[in-house]
Structure formats: C-alpha cells, structure tokens
Enzyme design. Structure first.
Site, PDB file in Angstrom:
ATOM      1  N   SER A  44       0.865  -1.193   0.000  1.00 62.65           N
ATOM      2  CA  SER A  44       0.000   0.000   0.000  1.00 62.65           C
ATOM      3  C   SER A  44       0.895   1.234   0.000  1.00 62.65           C
ATOM      4  O   SER A  44       2.117   1.120  -0.036  1.00 62.65           O
ATOM      5  CB  SER A  44      -0.910  -0.005   1.235  1.00 62.65           C
ATOM      6  OG  SER A  44      -0.124   0.023   2.417  1.00 62.65           O
ATOM      7  N   ILE A  68       3.757  -4.598  12.134  1.00 59.48           N
ATOM      8  CA  ILE A  68       2.852  -5.092  13.178  1.00 59.48           C
ATOM      9  C   ILE A  68       3.584  -5.991  14.187  1.00 59.48           C
ATOM     10  O   ILE A  68       3.158  -6.151  15.323  1.00 59.48           O
ATOM     11  CB  ILE A  68       1.661  -5.828  12.512  1.00 59.48           C
ATOM     12  CG1 ILE A  68       0.575  -6.210  13.494  1.00 59.48           C
ATOM     13  CG2 ILE A  68       2.109  -7.079  11.760  1.00 59.48           C
ATOM     14  CD1 ILE A  68      -0.229  -5.065  13.961  1.00 59.48           C
ATOM     15  N   SER A 133     -11.054 -14.894   6.850  1.00 61.54           N
ATOM     16  CA  SER A 133     -11.215 -15.181   5.421  1.00 61.54           C
ATOM     17  C   SER A 133     -12.038 -16.440   5.192  1.00 61.54           C
ATOM     18  O   SER A 133     -11.893 -17.438   5.902  1.00 61.54           O
ATOM     19  CB  SER A 133      -9.827 -15.380   4.813  1.00 61.54           C
ATOM     20  OG  SER A 133      -9.914 -15.943   3.527  1.00 61.54           O
ATOM     21  N   TYR A 157      -1.718 -19.192   3.609  1.00 64.18           N
ATOM     22  CA  TYR A 157      -2.458 -17.965   3.929  1.00 64.18           C
ATOM     23  C   TYR A 157      -3.694 -18.299   4.763  1.00 64.18           C
ATOM     24  O   TYR A 157      -3.926 -17.747   5.841  1.00 64.18           O
ATOM     25  CB  TYR A 157      -2.859 -17.225   2.641  1.00 64.18           C
ATOM     26  CG  TYR A 157      -3.983 -16.242   2.851  1.00 64.18           C
ATOM     27  CD1 TYR A 157      -3.779 -15.068   3.576  1.00 64.18           C
ATOM     28  CD2 TYR A 157      -5.270 -16.491   2.374  1.00 64.18           C
ATOM     29  CE1 TYR A 157      -4.822 -14.176   3.801  1.00 64.18           C
ATOM     30  CE2 TYR A 157      -6.310 -15.617   2.594  1.00 64.18           C
ATOM     31  CZ  TYR A 157      -6.078 -14.459   3.312  1.00 64.18           C
ATOM     32  OH  TYR A 157      -7.114 -13.601   3.549  1.00 64.18           O
ATOM     33  N   LYS A 161      -4.674 -17.553   8.828  1.00 65.96           N
ATOM     34  CA  LYS A 161      -5.894 -16.889   9.309  1.00 65.96           C
ATOM     35  C   LYS A 161      -6.628 -17.776  10.325  1.00 65.96           C
ATOM     36  O   LYS A 161      -7.147 -17.293  11.335  1.00 65.96           O
ATOM     37  CB  LYS A 161      -6.804 -16.570   8.117  1.00 65.96           C
ATOM     38  CG  LYS A 161      -6.318 -15.407   7.268  1.00 65.96           C
ATOM     39  CD  LYS A 161      -6.602 -14.092   7.974  1.00 65.96           C
ATOM     40  CE  LYS A 161      -5.820 -12.935   7.390  1.00 65.96           C
ATOM     41  NZ  LYS A 161      -6.122 -11.653   8.042  1.00 65.96           N
ATOM     42  N   ASN A 187     -15.325 -12.506  -0.869  1.00 66.72           N
ATOM     43  CA  ASN A 187     -14.414 -11.806  -1.797  1.00 66.72           C
ATOM     44  C   ASN A 187     -14.769 -10.325  -1.935  1.00 66.72           C
ATOM     45  O   ASN A 187     -15.570  -9.950  -2.790  1.00 66.72           O
ATOM     46  CB  ASN A 187     -14.442 -12.489  -3.167  1.00 66.72           C
ATOM     47  CG  ASN A 187     -13.779 -13.850  -3.147  1.00 66.72           C
ATOM     48  OD1 ASN A 187     -14.203 -14.743  -2.417  1.00 66.72           O
ATOM     49  ND2 ASN A 187     -12.721 -14.008  -3.909  1.00 66.72           N
ATOM     50  N   ASN A 207      -5.744 -11.045  -7.307  1.00 63.91           N
ATOM     51  CA  ASN A 207      -7.196 -11.158  -7.210  1.00 63.91           C
ATOM     52  C   ASN A 207      -7.852 -10.872  -8.558  1.00 63.91           C
ATOM     53  O   ASN A 207      -7.334 -10.121  -9.382  1.00 63.91           O
ATOM     54  CB  ASN A 207      -7.735 -10.218  -6.130  1.00 63.91           C
ATOM     55  CG  ASN A 207      -7.255 -10.618  -4.748  1.00 63.91           C
ATOM     56  OD1 ASN A 207      -6.488  -9.899  -4.124  1.00 63.91           O
ATOM     57  ND2 ASN A 207      -7.652 -11.779  -4.285  1.00 63.91           N
ATOM     58  N   PHE A 226      -8.291 -19.292 -14.379  1.00 63.11           N
ATOM     59  CA  PHE A 226      -7.628 -20.450 -13.749  1.00 63.11           C
ATOM     60  C   PHE A 226      -8.582 -21.633 -13.638  1.00 63.11           C
ATOM     61  O   PHE A 226      -9.195 -21.850 -12.600  1.00 63.11           O
ATOM     62  CB  PHE A 226      -7.092 -20.069 -12.370  1.00 63.11           C
ATOM     63  CG  PHE A 226      -6.042 -18.990 -12.389  1.00 63.11           C
ATOM     64  CD1 PHE A 226      -5.079 -18.935 -13.398  1.00 63.11           C
ATOM     65  CD2 PHE A 226      -6.002 -18.013 -11.383  1.00 63.11           C
ATOM     66  CE1 PHE A 226      -4.105 -17.937 -13.407  1.00 63.11           C
ATOM     67  CE2 PHE A 226      -5.029 -17.023 -11.391  1.00 63.11           C
ATOM     68  CZ  PHE A 226      -4.082 -16.981 -12.402  1.00 63.11           C
ATOM     69  N   ARG A 239     -17.318 -17.689  -6.661  1.00 66.39           N
ATOM     70  CA  ARG A 239     -17.015 -16.982  -5.423  1.00 66.39           C
ATOM     71  C   ARG A 239     -18.162 -16.042  -5.093  1.00 66.39           C
ATOM     72  O   ARG A 239     -18.954 -15.692  -5.953  1.00 66.39           O
ATOM     73  CB  ARG A 239     -15.719 -16.158  -5.559  1.00 66.39           C
ATOM     74  CG  ARG A 239     -14.456 -16.992  -5.766  1.00 66.39           C
ATOM     75  CD  ARG A 239     -14.073 -17.771  -4.522  1.00 66.39           C
ATOM     76  NE  ARG A 239     -12.836 -18.513  -4.722  1.00 66.39           N
ATOM     77  CZ  ARG A 239     -12.778 -19.747  -5.226  1.00 66.39           C
ATOM     78  NH1 ARG A 239     -13.888 -20.378  -5.595  1.00 66.39           N
ATOM     79  NH2 ARG A 239     -11.619 -20.362  -5.384  1.00 66.39           N
ATOM     80  N   GLY A 302      -4.402 -24.811  -4.768  1.00 64.05           N
ATOM     81  CA  GLY A 302      -5.039 -24.321  -3.541  1.00 64.05           C
ATOM     82  C   GLY A 302      -6.416 -23.728  -3.770  1.00 64.05           C
ATOM     83  O   GLY A 302      -7.125 -23.433  -2.816  1.00 64.05           O
ATOM     84  N   ASP A 303      -6.806 -23.510  -5.031  1.00 61.83           N
ATOM     85  CA  ASP A 303      -8.144 -22.976  -5.316  1.00 61.83           C
ATOM     86  C   ASP A 303      -9.200 -24.065  -5.135  1.00 61.83           C
ATOM     87  O   ASP A 303      -8.916 -25.248  -5.311  1.00 61.83           O
ATOM     88  CB  ASP A 303      -8.224 -22.462  -6.764  1.00 61.83           C
ATOM     89  CG  ASP A 303      -7.886 -20.979  -6.875  1.00 61.83           C
ATOM     90  OD1 ASP A 303      -7.646 -20.336  -5.837  1.00 61.83           O
ATOM     91  OD2 ASP A 303      -7.862 -20.477  -8.019  1.00 61.83           O
TER      92      ASP A 303
END
Ligand code: WQD
Length: 355
Positions: A44, A68, A133, A157, A161, A187, A207, A226, A239, A302-303
């Site tokens: 960012s 953080i 998520s 990831y 979470k 999403n 994304n 994909f 999604r 992983g999808d």
C-alpha cells in the site's frame, strides 16, 4: 448503534492504508470515530490518506509507519493514544505467494497478531474486530457455507488466518474481558464510488477483479482464467463477491456492537450469491463497455470450486444488509481504474516484484 449504550471513540486500524483499510477509515470517520492507523506499506502507500480525508472531510487522527510485529513501536502508539478498540487488518493476503513463502506468512499474520494481542493486553485494550477469510473453509461442501462449517485450510495464507482465529478464541475463553468480532470475508471487490479509493495491489494482481480491471484499461493483454473444468455450470470457479463499502459497513457495525457481549463472535461476510469467473468477466465487460480478452489456464493450486456465504447470522445480529451487487462492484472498480490507470501514482517507482 441500536441497543448498545457504549461505543468506542478511538479505533486503531492496522493495515489502514490497504484496500479494506482505506475504505474502513472513511466509514469510521463518517460515523464519528477517531481513527488511528498503523501500516508498513508493504502492499500500500501513504498517498491514500489524502484521498481518505478528502472523501470524509475529516482528518485521520494519526498515521504510523511500522511493522505489526514490532512490539516496541506498537507499544508507543498505545502509549500515545487511548485506544478503545482495534480493527486488525494488517496481514499478507496472497494465496499463491503464501505457498511460495509460508514462513513469511505465518510470521507476519500469526506473529503480527500475537504481538498486537500482547501490546493490547499490556495497555488494557480488550476489543478487536478481526479480519478473517472464507478461505479457511477450504474444500467445503457445495452450497452456502455457515460459520459452523469445519475449517479445512488448503494453503498457508488460509492456515495463518485459521491459526489466528484459534488464538483469539483461546484468549476470549480464558479472559472474560475480551471481545473479538471475527469477520470471515468472502471476496471483497469494487471501489469507492468517488473513484478516489480502490484496490491498488503492487505488481501483478492476484485477485480477479483488479486483474480484470487492468486488462480492461489496457495495462494487461488478457486474463488467465484459472481452470474451466470445475464442477460448476460454466466450469469456472464460483465466489461470493461483496462490495467493499458493504464490507466496511459491517466493520463499523461490529464496532457499534463491540460492547454488546464479551467473547469471540464469528460472522461470515458475503452477499450470499455466487458468481463464476466468467460471470465476473461478463459483468465487468458490461460495466466498461469493452470486451475482456481471456484465455483458459490451468487451475491455481489451492483454489476450490465454490465458496458462497450463508451470511444470515450477521444480518440478524446487526441488521446488516449488503446494498450493492456485482454490477455495482464492476462499475465502481472500473471508475477507479479509469481515474487511476496506474493506481495511486507511484507505480513507476515500484519494483515489479512484491518483496
Ligand atoms: C477469485 C476467482 C480464481 C485471478 C482469496 C482469499 C480471500 C480474499 C480474496 C484476500 C478464483 C479466479 C483469479 C486470475 C482467475 N482475501 N482467478 N484469474 O482466491 O477466491 O480468495 O483472495 O485477498 O480470503 O482466499 O480470490 O480474487 O484471487 O480469485 O481465474 O487472474 O478468480 O481462480 O476462482 P480467492 P481471487
């Protein structure tokens, strides 16, 4: 908010410069909260705050550039500001990147959360809205997913979470003074309708929507879809896309209700309606009046085939009703992309890799 007699006045937003974070700042400023931000700008830029303040017509209380995991720096922020609640968004969020650098993901996402919790504890701050998520559900059974569905993360990831959720649940179990409102986003997509704020990832977008937007504006030649061999009607993955403004409204409602009941409360955030990759492409094409060239590529590791929220509990708890649909998300994402073809303006100086 309705039914709550106490509302926090000063909110610390970690990751406040990011996509969700910047829109969260606007939403909180618009509703009278004092907003303090920390961010390390790993994905960012501080340029976003001038835009946040322009939209809100108010200033962010303070912005700190820090990691953080840096407890000393975090502690100094809590020393300076009387923080009532924390919206914890700071994390790495790329599924594909997490497979390549799992340790970095666990370190930042889990280590960042424990550093924050230790600092909050030392300063007597016990209220958090946590950004989780839908990916924690992994390969879920078909149909809308309830919060009670088992967690089966399929990548680091998502696993990071889920680990954070377990840590937060343990803290709430053992320390009755804590309230954690855990929001499992499906999403988030779209942008602020002003065209001033949107999703501006570094390097190649992971994304779908920002990638499609960059194809539409001519920054990229074509989308790679994909996988078209999923067990879905058109073969592409489904999604549950949710407008970022509806997403951040839920965060604000969470803060309005953070004093209602102690403990950990977990809510899905989604429209409750699934869209396939090709449906997103069609909706975006409609919104921008251009065709979106694409080619089918292999599935992304992983999808999963389908992730759609059952979001009735959050609707019931806080009277939250998402107001915007996929065409609104595409229209607003396109508006942002057109006004900011190179994002927030320092793209030229950015390396093309993420780290
Ligand atoms: C959506 C669909 C892709 C890019 C993850 C996290 C979630 C949230 C969003 C943080 C999938 C397909 C994508 C492309 C494609 N968190 N796709 N071509 O993976 O559902 O969710 O990101 O950001 O917590 O789990 O989102 O936008 O990457 O993908 O075909 O170039 O679009 O395969 O089916 P995902 P996504």
């Amino acid at each position: 908010g309705a039914g709550s007699s106490w509302a926090p006045s000063t909110v610390l937003v970690t990751g406040g410069a990011g996509f969700i974070g910047s829109h969260t700042c606007v939403e909180l400023l618009d509703h009278g909260y004092e907003v303090i931000v920390i961010d390390n700008y790993s994905n960012s830029t501080p340029q976003v705050f001038a835009r946040v303040e322009r939209i809100a017509g108010r200033f962010v209380g303070a912005v700190y550039e820090l990691d953080i995991r840096d407890r000393r720096a975090l502690s100094a922020v809590f020393d300076r500001h009387s923080v009532d609640a924390v919206v914890h968004l700071a994390a790495h969020k790329s599924v594909s990147e997490s497979a390549a650098m799992p340790v970095e993901y666990y370190d930042t996402n889990v280590g960042g959360t424990t550093a924050l919790l230790r600092t909050m504890h030392e300063h007597g701050v016990h209220r958090m809205v946590y950004s989780s998520s839908c990916s924690i559900y992994g390969d879920a059974d078909p149909g809308p997913i309830a919060e009670t569905a088992p967690a089966r993360p399929t990548n680091p990831y998502a696993a990071s979470k889920w680990l954070c959720e377990q840590i937060l649940a343990d803290v709430c179990d053992r320390r009755p003074e804590y309230t954690v409102l855990c929001l499992r986003y499906f999403n988030p997509a779209g942008a602020h309708p002003s065209g001033l704020l949107g999703e501006d990832p570094r390097g190649t977008p992971d994304n779908l929507m920002p990638y499609v937007a960059q194809v539409a504006v001519g920054r990229r030649e074509r989308l790679h879809v994909f996988g078209d061999d999923y067990p879905t009607p058109d073969g592409t993955a489904i999604r549950d896309y949710l407008h970022v403004l509806d997403t951040v409204e839920a965060h604000r409602l969470a803060l309005d209700h953070v004093a209602d009941a102690p403990g950990m409360h977990v809510y899905n955030l989604g429209l409750g309606k699934g869209s396939s990759v090709l449906e997103v492409v069609a909706a975006f094409s409609e919104a921008c009046g251009r065709s979106i060239p694409y080619e089918v590529a292999p599935r992304r590791p992983g999808d999963v085939a389908e992730l759609v929220a059952d979001a009735t509990p959050v609707a019931r708890a806080w009277s939250w009703r998402p107001m915007r649909d996929l065409s609104d998300m595409c229209r607003d994402a396109w508006h942002f992309q057109q006004l900011n073809p190179h994002g927030y303006g320092d793209s030229a100086r950015r390396p093309n890799s993420k780290h």
